[in-house]
Scaffold this active site. Structure first.
Site, PDB file in Angstrom:
ATOM      1  N   GLU A   1     -73.206 -28.629 -25.412  1.00  0.00           N
ATOM      2  CA  GLU A   1     -72.294 -27.989 -26.375  1.00  0.00           C
ATOM      3  C   GLU A   1     -71.651 -26.719 -25.818  1.00  0.00           C
ATOM      4  O   GLU A   1     -70.497 -26.412 -26.134  1.00  0.00           O
ATOM      5  CB  GLU A   1     -73.027 -27.658 -27.672  1.00  0.00           C
ATOM      6  CG  GLU A   1     -73.383 -28.878 -28.517  1.00  0.00           C
ATOM      7  CD  GLU A   1     -74.759 -29.439 -28.224  1.00  0.00           C
ATOM      8  OE1 GLU A   1     -75.196 -30.370 -28.929  1.00  0.00           O
ATOM      9  OE2 GLU A   1     -75.407 -28.937 -27.269  1.00  0.00           O
TER      10      GLU A   1
ATOM     11  N   PHE B   1     -84.325 -30.711 -41.135  1.00  0.00           N
ATOM     12  CA  PHE B   1     -84.198 -31.069 -39.728  1.00  0.00           C
ATOM     13  C   PHE B   1     -82.831 -30.650 -39.191  1.00  0.00           C
ATOM     14  O   PHE B   1     -81.800 -30.946 -39.765  1.00  0.00           O
ATOM     15  CB  PHE B   1     -84.386 -32.585 -39.565  1.00  0.00           C
ATOM     16  CG  PHE B   1     -84.211 -33.075 -38.158  1.00  0.00           C
ATOM     17  CD1 PHE B   1     -85.115 -32.713 -37.166  1.00  0.00           C
ATOM     18  CD2 PHE B   1     -83.133 -33.875 -37.819  1.00  0.00           C
ATOM     19  CE1 PHE B   1     -84.947 -33.158 -35.859  1.00  0.00           C
ATOM     20  CE2 PHE B   1     -82.964 -34.330 -36.518  1.00  0.00           C
ATOM     21  CZ  PHE B   1     -83.867 -33.966 -35.533  1.00  0.00           C
ATOM     22  N   GLN B   2     -82.841 -29.953 -38.082  1.00  0.00           N
ATOM     23  CA  GLN B   2     -81.641 -29.441 -37.404  1.00  0.00           C
ATOM     24  C   GLN B   2     -80.791 -28.562 -38.320  1.00  0.00           C
ATOM     25  O   GLN B   2     -79.563 -28.564 -38.247  1.00  0.00           O
ATOM     26  CB  GLN B   2     -80.809 -30.580 -36.803  1.00  0.00           C
ATOM     27  CG  GLN B   2     -81.507 -31.244 -35.622  1.00  0.00           C
ATOM     28  CD  GLN B   2     -80.598 -32.151 -34.817  1.00  0.00           C
ATOM     29  OE1 GLN B   2     -79.642 -32.719 -35.334  1.00  0.00           O
ATOM     30  NE2 GLN B   2     -80.920 -32.305 -33.540  1.00  0.00           N
TER      31      GLN B   2
ATOM     32  N   LYS C   1     -72.903 -32.308 -44.253  1.00  0.00           N
ATOM     33  CA  LYS C   1     -72.677 -33.736 -44.067  1.00  0.00           C
ATOM     34  C   LYS C   1     -72.185 -34.404 -45.345  1.00  0.00           C
ATOM     35  O   LYS C   1     -71.334 -35.318 -45.297  1.00  0.00           O
ATOM     36  CB  LYS C   1     -73.973 -34.398 -43.580  1.00  0.00           C
ATOM     37  CG  LYS C   1     -73.788 -35.830 -43.109  1.00  0.00           C
ATOM     38  CD  LYS C   1     -75.033 -36.347 -42.410  1.00  0.00           C
ATOM     39  CE  LYS C   1     -74.799 -37.754 -41.862  1.00  0.00           C
ATOM     40  NZ  LYS C   1     -75.996 -38.259 -41.113  1.00  0.00           N
TER      41      LYS C   1
ATOM     42  N   MET D   1     -74.011 -10.704  -7.026  1.00  0.00           N
ATOM     43  CA  MET D   1     -73.771  -9.415  -7.666  1.00  0.00           C
ATOM     44  C   MET D   1     -75.085  -8.724  -8.021  1.00  0.00           C
ATOM     45  O   MET D   1     -75.196  -7.494  -7.927  1.00  0.00           O
ATOM     46  CB  MET D   1     -72.901  -9.593  -8.910  1.00  0.00           C
ATOM     47  CG  MET D   1     -72.337  -8.290  -9.452  1.00  0.00           C
ATOM     48  SD  MET D   1     -71.247  -7.438  -8.292  1.00  0.00           S
ATOM     49  CE  MET D   1     -69.707  -8.316  -8.551  1.00  0.00           C
TER      50      MET D   1
END
Length: 595
Positions: free
Chosen positions: A65, A127-128, A177, A494
């Site tokens: 993602e 969930f999630q 959803k 760096m």
């Protein structure tokens, strides 16, 4: 009581009852979105089902993602349009936080669509589930949680308006959803008018007059330009170039502003700031009038604030009023679009031009600073110097108009800014404010998708490229011929440099002693791998990379201990620069101070 998601009576002839998922796709199409970067999951499957049933919007499947967000950023930065990313709830949304924060700091227009658990499960630790609105509140320009399907179309159109107007930035829309499944009324973008958010584009005439008065009395002026010029559109860069020629003023740029003025232009002093040129930093320190256009006085530019341009009058042009006087107190604040403000200054300068102080002495001083050639480095026939690698890439591609450069973050990023001369806006994509390792490759995917026939090169480091290396597979799948040019010094360069210069050479966890074979890795992912460690063979290898019709991973082995100089140590003033030994000796001989 009527059901919550019952569609209201249509207010216009175009209103149509469709599912929430279909509303999303129709709104994207009406906003002229042709590409969405995303990754599916349970909480966004209705939207993915809607994607399957239409052809107006293409979906690019990434591998993580975070890659979707950076790809949307690259797409947006290279086109001036709004990038769009689509991810699922929970970890999908939290993986998007880094690109959201990155886009926020660099003012990149982006709309992020996240799935959410069904409305009735919000707050139950389902969930999630995560509080996406809460998580992104501090790092997004605005965000929404959709609670009624009949609000969805309005919110989508409003999000694009907020993301692309004023100071651009990321907007998050969290869509449960059940809202995606529900049926509601679609309304088009023409019905949307934000009542409270209306940025000012036209600068006040009084402020323009005050700015012109300071400019016309300046004997040591300088234009200090940033990413706001590029965000304003191509016309702003054209006007800036004309204004520089009309005034004869020198010009410098932040990291994000490169390309607004030609890198090889005779008035350009190079990038300023921590790894900026000797002439740019000294001119900023000694100037008597500074015209800051679309920059925000970042700490990597200003250095020590109480020593920042101590004797100058400051003009600040910015569309975001909250940026003015936030870091540096200015004498003339100009709130408005950079392009419109520059146009007003140009017209005013031409109309009311009178005898102005000679800039001959100022340019003579600048030429003395330029003569030190602070970006020079010791040449070598035995090992590839990273600066040399960038210079050869530039020389072999500068005849083309379709070259787009992205970078990861680190030494290679600064060397690219120093040695690749950008002549056009929107051709340089890098993570400035957040400094996000892993940005460059997915950003290159987004740029290549927007410009399929262009040469897109991600200048990378071997440490940073591994952050989002999996997006090379995205490029292979979607036949996007991005080139990844790795300056491989086998260190977190760096970090090592700071440890050497500022931490007593205690190299704590900065050495990469388990690097992959990048050539084999490229081949395993379906692309082409190239490796070179010989300066005499570099040009041929670069030509092979450029001419290959597909994704390439180029492992360029460079000098391991090379430092990126000049460098202003954190907290030092502009004229307190660490320079390379060869340049430092020259400056000492000329009676200049070397830190």
């Amino acid at each position: 009581m009527a059901p919550k998601n019952k569609p209201p009576k249509a207010k216009n002839a175009d209103a149509k009852t469709i599912t929430g998922a279909e509303i999303v796709l129709r709104a994207l199409a009406d906003q002229n979105v042709d590409t969405v970067f995303g990754y599916p999951g349970g909480a966004v499957l209705p939207i993915y089902d809607a994607i399957y049933n239409q052809n107006a919007v293409e979906h690019i499947l990434v591998r993580h993602e975070q890659g979707a967000g950076h790809a949307a950023e690259g797409y947006a930065r290279s086109t001036g349009k709004c990038g769009v990313a689509l991810v699922t709830s929970g970890p999908g949304a939290t993986n998007m936080v880094t690109p959201i924060a990155d886009a926020m700091l660099d003012s990149i227009p982006m709309v992020v669509l996240t799935g959410q658990v069904p409305t009735h499960l919000i707050g139950t630790d389902a969930f999630q589930e995560c509080d996406t609105v809460g998580v992104t509140r501090a790092c997004a320009k605005h965000n929404y949680l959709v609670k009624d399907v009949n609000d969805l179309a309005r919110i989508l159109h409003e999000a694009f308006y907020v993301a692309t107007t004023g100071r651009p930035g990321p907007v998050v829309i969290d869509i449960p959803k059940d809202i995606q499944f529900a049926s509601g009324t679609y309304v088009g973008p023409e019905t949307i008018k934000h009542r409270t958010y209306q940025p000012r584009y036209e600068p006040k005439a009084q402020r323009i007059e005050q700015a012109l008065e300071l400019m016309k009395t300046a004997s040591k002026p300088i234009f200090y330009t940033g990413g706001g010029v590029i965000n304003s559109g191509p016309e702003a860069s054209k006007i800036l170039r004309e204004l520089v020629e009309e005034t004869g003023f020198p010009i410098t740029s932040t990291l994000m502003g490169l390309g607004a003025y030609p890198g090889e232009g005779d008035k350009f002093l190079g990038m300023l700031g921590m790894h900026g040129s000797y002439e740019a930093n000294n001119a900023m320190h000694d100037c008597d009038v500074m015209i800051c256009v679309g920059a925000r006085f970042d700490d990597r530019v200003t250095g020590r604030l109480d020593a920042f341009s101590p004797n100058s009058k400051k003009i600040h042009i910015d569309i975001d009023p909250s940026s003015i006087n936030k870091v540096v107190r200015v004498d003339v604040p100009v709130v408005g679009d950079c392009g419109q403000a520059l146009k007003a200054l140009l017209e005013g300068w031409k109309e009311k031009k009178k005898k102005t102080p000679s800039l001959k002495a100022w340019w003579a001083q600048i030429e003395q600073w330029r003569a030190f050639k602070s970006f020079d480095y010791p040449s070598s026939t035995e090992v590839i110097k990273p600066q040399f690698a960038i210079e050869r890439l530039y020389e072999l591609t500068k005849h083309r108009d379709d070259v787009y450069i992205t970078t990861e973050v680190g030494q290679h990023q600064m060397w690219a800014a120093q040695h690749f001369k950008f002549s056009q806006p929107n051709h340089w994509m890098t993570s400035g404010g957040l400094g996000t390792m892993g940005y460059g490759l997915p950003a290159a995917v987004g740029v290549q998708k927007a410009h399929p026939d262009a040469l897109v090169v991600d200048i990378a480091g071997e440490a940073s490229i591994q952050m989002c290396m999996q997006e090379f597979s995205t490029a292979v799948q979607h036949k996007l011929p991005v080139k990844v040019f790795i300056l491989n010094n086998e260190w977190m360069g760096m970090v090592r440099q700071w440890q050497q210069l500022l931490h007593g050479e205690r190299y704590s966890s900065s050495y990469s002693d388990a690097l992959p074979d990048f050539v084999k890795l490229a081949e395993a992912l379906g692309g082409k791998g190239i490796k070179c460690d010989d300066p005499t063979k570099l040009d041929d290898a670069l030509k092979e990379m450029i001419e290959y019709d597909g994704p390439v991973l180029f492992d360029c082995m460079v000098e391991k201990a090379e430092n990126c100089l000049p460098m202003i140590p954190s907290g030092a003033a502009h004229n307190d620069m660490i320079l390379s030994d060869i340049k430092g000796d020259e400056i000492d001989e000329a009676g200049k101070q070397l830190v």
